[in-house]
Design a protein around this motif. Structure first.
Motif: not given
Length: 238
Positions: A191, A194, A197, A201-202, A205, A209, A211-214
């Motif tokens: 994902l 930003t 996600p 949420p996981p 999906s 996942v 999550d690039s931001t986290r």
């Protein structure tokens, strides 16, 4: 501890990155390294994005990096994936070293043993070279949605998500797009916008996942806590 600078390009994603960084692995938001955030409204760069003028976008982003350096930051992260298309443009070195978001995602994908990762973000990111390059460096293929799905995701990002609008119907549609990526052989989905996600949420999906931001925020916290080497990339081609 090192002082983090967050180069924000949209409010929702920058807020998520800030919160994740502050909480860290132990969840203690009352004791975290110094962090500064600078944001120039992304609307100011949209004409340049739409015309493909990445150099002009980079000039605006560089102003934020300069202000973060002036605030005392030791390094920066940009939780906006699309912005990395501009940050990778040739030109003068940025005044601070930065962690590259695509490398953080590719590192995690490799550690988890994924072989083909779907890429879900803006059309600029899905159709651009940043993620195929980072994933290929780890021996991982990139899976891209078809043109109709790319158009839907792009329109949802700019029409809803960056404005803080998260609809159940859009969440369902994104889940269906991920399911099609799974049928195309993907064993995970990155994902890489930003805001996505927050929408997906996981548990919503069909694929694991990334999550690039986290992932970026956690890598930044490791650097700030001096548990990970300082980055050396200062913009430009990777």
């Amino acid at each position: 501890m090192k002082h983090l600078g967050i180069l924000a390009h949209s409010a929702e994603g920058a807020s998520l990155c800030f919160r994740e960084f502050c909480h860290g692995a132990d969840g203690r938001a009352d004791m975290h390294p110094d962090v500064s955030l600078d944001c120039i409204a992304f609307g100011r760069t949209m004409p340049a994005w739409n015309s493909g003028d990445h150099a002009a976008v980079k000039e605006v982003l560089a102003v934020s990096v300069e202000r973060l350096a002036a605030a005392g930051a030791d390094f920066f992260v940009c939780p906006d994936n699309t912005a990395h298309l501009a940050l990778e443009s040739p030109g003068p070195a940025l005044p601070l070293p930065g962690l590259h978001i695509a490398d953080a995602v590719a590192d995690r994908a490799a550690r988890q043993g994924h072989r083909k990762v779907g890429v879900l973000g803006t059309a600029f990111t899905m159709e651009g070279p940043v993620y195929p390059r980072a994933l290929k460096a780890k021996g991982i293929d990139a899976g891209i949605p078809d043109s109709d799905d790319r158009a839907f995701v792009h329109e949802a990002v700019f029409g809803e998500l960056v404005h803080g609008v998260f609809k159940d119907s859009t969440r369902t549609a994104f889940g269906e797009i991920v399911a099609r990526l799974a049928r195309d052989g993907c064993d995970a989905v990155a994902l890489v916008c930003t805001e996505i996600p927050i929408l997906l949420p996981p548990e919503a999906s069909p694929l694991p996942v990334l999550d690039s931001t986290r992932l970026l925020a956690r890598a930044a916290r490791e650097v700030a806590d001096e548990g990970r080497p300082m980055p050396v990339w200062r913009g430009g081609p990777v």
